[in-house]
Structure formats: C-alpha cells, structure tokens
Design a protein around this motif. Structure first.
Motif, mmCIF file in Angstrom:
data_model
loop_
_atom_site.group_PDB
_atom_site.id
_atom_site.type_symbol
_atom_site.label_atom_id
_atom_site.label_comp_id
_atom_site.label_asym_id
_atom_site.label_seq_id
_atom_site.Cartn_x
_atom_site.Cartn_y
_atom_site.Cartn_z
ATOM 1 N N THR A 62 0.624 11.516 7.363
ATOM 2 C CA THR A 62 0.179 10.202 6.909
ATOM 3 C C THR A 62 1.339 9.259 6.640
ATOM 4 O OG1 THR A 62 -1.840 11.124 5.936
ATOM 5 C CG2 THR A 62 -1.113 8.991 5.113
ATOM 6 N N ALA A 63 2.352 9.735 5.903
ATOM 7 C CA ALA A 63 3.481 8.868 5.568
ATOM 8 C C ALA A 63 4.214 8.395 6.817
ATOM 9 C CB ALA A 63 4.445 9.587 4.626
ATOM 10 N N ASP A 64 4.310 9.246 7.819
ATOM 11 C CA ASP A 64 4.981 8.868 9.057
ATOM 12 C C ASP A 64 4.167 7.835 9.822
ATOM 13 O OD1 ASP A 64 7.049 9.328 11.206
ATOM 14 O OD2 ASP A 64 5.266 9.970 12.302
ATOM 15 N N VAL A 65 2.873 8.078 9.968
ATOM 16 C CA VAL A 65 2.020 7.170 10.740
ATOM 17 C C VAL A 65 1.945 5.799 10.075
ATOM 18 C CG1 VAL A 65 -0.320 6.776 11.584
ATOM 19 C CG2 VAL A 65 0.684 9.054 11.748
ATOM 20 N N VAL A 66 1.727 5.774 8.761
ATOM 21 C CA VAL A 66 1.634 4.496 8.044
ATOM 22 C C VAL A 66 2.954 3.747 8.126
ATOM 23 C CG1 VAL A 66 1.282 3.420 5.784
ATOM 24 C CG2 VAL A 66 -0.211 5.270 6.520
ATOM 25 N N SER A 67 4.063 4.463 7.942
ATOM 26 C CA SER A 67 5.367 3.796 7.996
ATOM 27 C C SER A 67 5.593 3.132 9.342
ATOM 28 C CB SER A 67 6.501 4.782 7.695
ATOM 29 O OG SER A 67 6.733 5.666 8.781
ATOM 30 N N ARG A 68 5.211 3.791 10.416
ATOM 31 C CA ARG A 68 5.450 3.244 11.748
ATOM 32 C C ARG A 68 4.555 2.041 12.044
ATOM 33 N NH1 ARG A 68 8.871 6.589 14.645
ATOM 34 N NH2 ARG A 68 9.276 8.564 13.584
ATOM 35 N N ILE A 69 3.336 2.064 11.537
ATOM 36 C CA ILE A 69 2.468 0.897 11.701
ATOM 37 C C ILE A 69 3.063 -0.313 10.987
ATOM 38 C CG2 ILE A 69 0.220 -0.084 11.074
ATOM 39 C CD1 ILE A 69 -0.960 2.735 11.452
ATOM 40 N N ILE A 70 3.445 -0.129 9.738
ATOM 41 C CA ILE A 70 3.940 -1.251 8.936
ATOM 42 C C ILE A 70 5.312 -1.714 9.403
ATOM 43 C CG2 ILE A 70 4.743 -1.878 6.619
ATOM 44 C CD1 ILE A 70 2.336 -0.353 5.524
ATOM 45 N N LEU A 71 6.207 -0.769 9.686
ATOM 46 C CA LEU A 71 7.561 -1.155 10.075
ATOM 47 C C LEU A 71 7.608 -1.751 11.477
ATOM 48 C CD1 LEU A 71 9.508 1.799 8.470
ATOM 49 C CD2 LEU A 71 9.379 -0.567 7.656
ATOM 50 N N SER A 72 6.686 -1.348 12.339
ATOM 51 C CA SER A 72 6.579 -1.994 13.645
ATOM 52 C C SER A 72 6.175 -3.456 13.474
ATOM 53 C CB SER A 72 5.567 -1.252 14.511
ATOM 54 O OG SER A 72 5.364 -1.924 15.740
ATOM 55 N N GLY A 73 5.207 -3.696 12.590
ATOM 56 C CA GLY A 73 4.811 -5.073 12.306
ATOM 57 C C GLY A 73 5.922 -5.873 11.666
ATOM 58 N N LEU A 94 5.038 -1.335 -2.211
ATOM 59 C CA LEU A 94 4.038 -0.262 -2.201
ATOM 60 C C LEU A 94 3.170 -0.458 -0.968
ATOM 61 C CD1 LEU A 94 2.657 2.116 -3.737
ATOM 62 C CD2 LEU A 94 1.292 0.382 -4.923
ATOM 63 N N THR A 95 3.339 0.394 0.035
ATOM 64 C CA THR A 95 2.677 0.166 1.317
ATOM 65 C C THR A 95 1.249 0.681 1.379
ATOM 66 O OG1 THR A 95 3.652 2.206 2.194
ATOM 67 C CG2 THR A 95 4.830 0.154 2.637
ATOM 68 N N MET A 96 0.918 1.688 0.585
ATOM 69 C CA MET A 96 -0.407 2.285 0.666
ATOM 70 C C MET A 96 -0.734 3.041 -0.601
ATOM 71 S SD MET A 96 -1.745 5.472 3.001
ATOM 72 C CE MET A 96 -1.274 6.662 1.750
ATOM 73 N N VAL A 97 -1.975 2.927 -1.059
ATOM 74 C CA VAL A 97 -2.506 3.803 -2.100
ATOM 75 C C VAL A 97 -3.813 4.372 -1.565
ATOM 76 C CG1 VAL A 97 -3.365 4.007 -4.457
ATOM 77 C CG2 VAL A 97 -1.474 2.459 -3.949
ATOM 78 N N SER A 98 -3.956 5.684 -1.600
ATOM 79 C CA SER A 98 -5.128 6.332 -1.021
ATOM 80 C C SER A 98 -5.628 7.425 -1.950
ATOM 81 C CB SER A 98 -4.781 6.940 0.341
ATOM 82 O OG SER A 98 -5.834 7.733 0.823
ATOM 83 N N PRO A 99 -6.917 7.420 -2.295
ATOM 84 C CA PRO A 99 -7.448 8.531 -3.088
ATOM 85 C C PRO A 99 -7.279 9.864 -2.368
ATOM 86 C CG PRO A 99 -9.013 6.721 -3.042
ATOM 87 C CD PRO A 99 -7.951 6.400 -2.030
ATOM 88 N N ASN A 100 -7.069 10.894 -3.132
ATOM 89 C CA ASN A 100 -7.108 12.235 -2.559
ATOM 90 C C ASN A 100 -8.544 12.608 -2.226
ATOM 91 O OD1 ASN A 100 -4.463 12.624 -4.591
ATOM 92 N ND2 ASN A 100 -4.306 13.497 -2.557
ATOM 93 N N THR A 101 -8.685 13.638 -1.409
ATOM 94 C CA THR A 101 -10.001 14.131 -1.002
ATOM 95 C C THR A 101 -9.997 15.647 -1.077
ATOM 96 O OG1 THR A 101 -9.271 14.120 1.297
ATOM 97 C CG2 THR A 101 -10.502 12.193 0.544
#
Length: 326
Positions: free
Chosen positions: A46-57, A124-131
């Motif tokens: 998750t941290a890798d995928v989110v980082s790449r989406i945001i940093l690409s933008g 703070l790029t993302m906050v996500s509840p645990n599941t």
C-alpha cells in the motif's frame, strides 16, 4: 485510554514545530533537480502504490522527478535513519507509514535517530482504517460470533501479520484486550505470504487496511469481516464497523512524507502547497479513491499534531500488550 483517532480528530489544529527558515535564493528555486524519496516499504504494498500515485502527480505539477527508492527493513527504521542523516536540502525525503509512530516505543533508545527531533512532517498523504479479513471457510461470519468462538477456544485461533509491532499486530492486541480473548499472533515474512495462507485457509484471520481489502472484497477470495473506522466505507459496501460491537475500537494505517531536520521552511511549505494541490487533481484523486486510500488537505503543523497523537496511542498499546522486539 482515548482511542478516538478517527476522522473527527485526525487533523486537529496545533502548532507543530518546523525547522528554522533557510535562504534558498542562493540555491535557486526548489526543486532545481530530481528529488530522491526513500520509501520504507517493499514494492507493491500500500505505501509503495500510494507513494507512486501521489509523487507521480507531484512530479507532473512541479516539473522535476520525485524518484521513489524502496529501502524496506527493520520496521522502516533503515529508511528513516538514512533520511535523518541526509543533507537537509529537500533533495532526500522519507516516505513512511504507521510504523513510524510505533517505533519510538517499540525500539526506544535502540533507534539510531530521534523520530521527533530528526524528521520533520511535511504532508499526510493517506489515512485508512484497518480491516479484518477471514478465510471463506471460517465459521464466524460477524464479529460477535468471532468473539464467542475465541472465548470458547482460548489460544486456538491464529491471526497473521507481517511483523511484531506492526499496526496489524497492534490491532490484534487491541482486539484481544477489548474483546477479552486471546487470538495468537502469527508473523509472516511479507504480505504476499500472509495473504496466500489466508486465502488457502492455513491461517483464518488477518488484519489489513482498506486498500489491501478492496481486491479481496472484489475477488471474494476471502471475506472482509469488519473495518476499524467510525463511518461506512464506500469502497467496502456492507462491511460493518468494529465499533458496532466494540465501541471506541478504531485503528488506522497512514502514509506521509518527511524531511530531515534543518530543511528550510520554504522547502517544507512549497512541498506542502504542491502536495495539497496534487491530491485535488481529479486523476490522482480517482486513482486513490479506487484504491481505497483516503487523502485530505493538511498542513505540516497538522501532520505534526497527528504524528504526536499516533505516537502516544501506540505507546499505550505497546505497553498494554507488552510488545517487545528482542
């Protein structure tokens, strides 16, 4: 103990401390070249995928590349130490996640850096509840049934995580504490191995997060029993909240960007401004929402306050569950 770290408190305003301003005129406008972002986690998570989406933008907005370098290991401390020791010029940044706020209490004086002193919150790029996931063959279909089975069979159920002191581990210990049960913690080397054993039925339970649950929910390879946020989650329709059974049970994963202490304030503010604009971009926002990530506008000061809340919460949990790294 106050466990209400949900939407209503995640971004409480307060005066976070930033480094003293620096003089950028002599260096030219920031950034004048590519920026290295050391990600504390493995590719594909998750941290890798989110980082790449945001940093690409962000790269597209600013016109300079923000290059992700994955450097996993030791609960994120390898990457954090590297950035804490890097030049404070804005050209080496840290992309870290929830372990960042667990590590001060988990490692204590063994950390080779001081989390609060050496790393400045930027965004703070993302906050996500645990599941909580369960294998399809698992008999309990709801949290009250799980609690009843765990009470009837103490120490007989297993729950997977990717490491001691991870937010998944802490969520399990929090569940044990609040429900009055004892479900065993089983450590896996990575998320892929844990998920494989969950889907095959070798381990019945696994704590995860919303982005990690979206593909599981869609494929029906396993069940998403509950989420640990206070409100319904649109990408997981019909999945109940843990608070419906255990009031106050909220745990979150988060991602964020940090800079070495001493980084000029102008750099921090430029990054903050551009990152806030990036998450308002329709294409970026759509990709994050589809993933199940939950971005929101925030300032470095608000992120600093959030980090302090999280450090306090996890310190309480580590102490309560007597979680140790030997």
């Amino acid at each position: 103990m106050d466990t209400g770290y949900g939407r209503r408190r995640v971004l409480a305003l307060a005066g976070g401390m930033l480094a003293a301003p620096g003089l950028l005129r002599a260096q030219g406008a920031y950034p004048s070249r590519s920026v290295r972002v050391i990600n504390a986690y493995s590719p594909g998570g998750t941290a890798d995928v989110v980082s790449r989406i945001i940093l690409s933008g962000l790269s597209a907005r600013i016109g300079q590349q923000f290059v992700v370098e994955n450097r996993p290991g030791a609960a994120g401390t390898i990457a954090a130490q590297a950035v804490a020791r890097a030049p404070a010029d804005g050209y080496t940044l840290l992309y870290d996640a929830t372990a960042h706020s667990v590590n001060p209490s988990l490692f204590g004086s063994r950390l080779a850096y001081d989390t609060r002193r050496d790393l400045l919150p930027v965004f703070l790029t993302m906050v996500s509840p645990n599941t909580l996931h369960a294998t399809n063959a698992f008999a309990p279909k709801a949290i009250p049934e799980l609690i009843a089975l765990a009470k009837a069979s103490p120490g007989k159920l297993d729950c997977a995580s990717t490491g001691i002191g991870t937010v998944q581990h802490v969520s399990l210990e929090f569940f044990n504490h609040r429900a009055g049960v004892q479900i065993n913690h089983v450590v896996y080397r990575d998320i892929a191995a844990a998920r494989s054993d969950l889907i095959s039925g070798r381990v019945p339970l696994q704590f995860s997060n919303v982005p990690g649950s979206v593909p599981i929910f869609a494929s029906k390879e396993a069940r998403v029993m509950a989420h640990c946020g206070p409100e319904p989650i649109p990408v997981l329709p019909g999945v109940p909240a843990m608070v419906e059974t255990l009031p106050g049970f909220e745990t979150y994963e988060w991602n964020g960007l940090f800079a070495p202490a001493g980084t000029p304030r102008e750099v921090i503010q430029r990054l903050s401004t551009e990152l806030n604009a990036t998450i308002r971009d329709a294409a970026v926002l759509e990709r994050l929402h589809t993933l199940g990530a939950l971005p929101r506008a925030n300032t470095p000061e608000e992120f600093a306050t959030f980090r302090e809340q999280q450090i306090t919460f996890f310190a309480d949990m580590v102490r309560m569950a007597n979680i140790r790294i030997d």
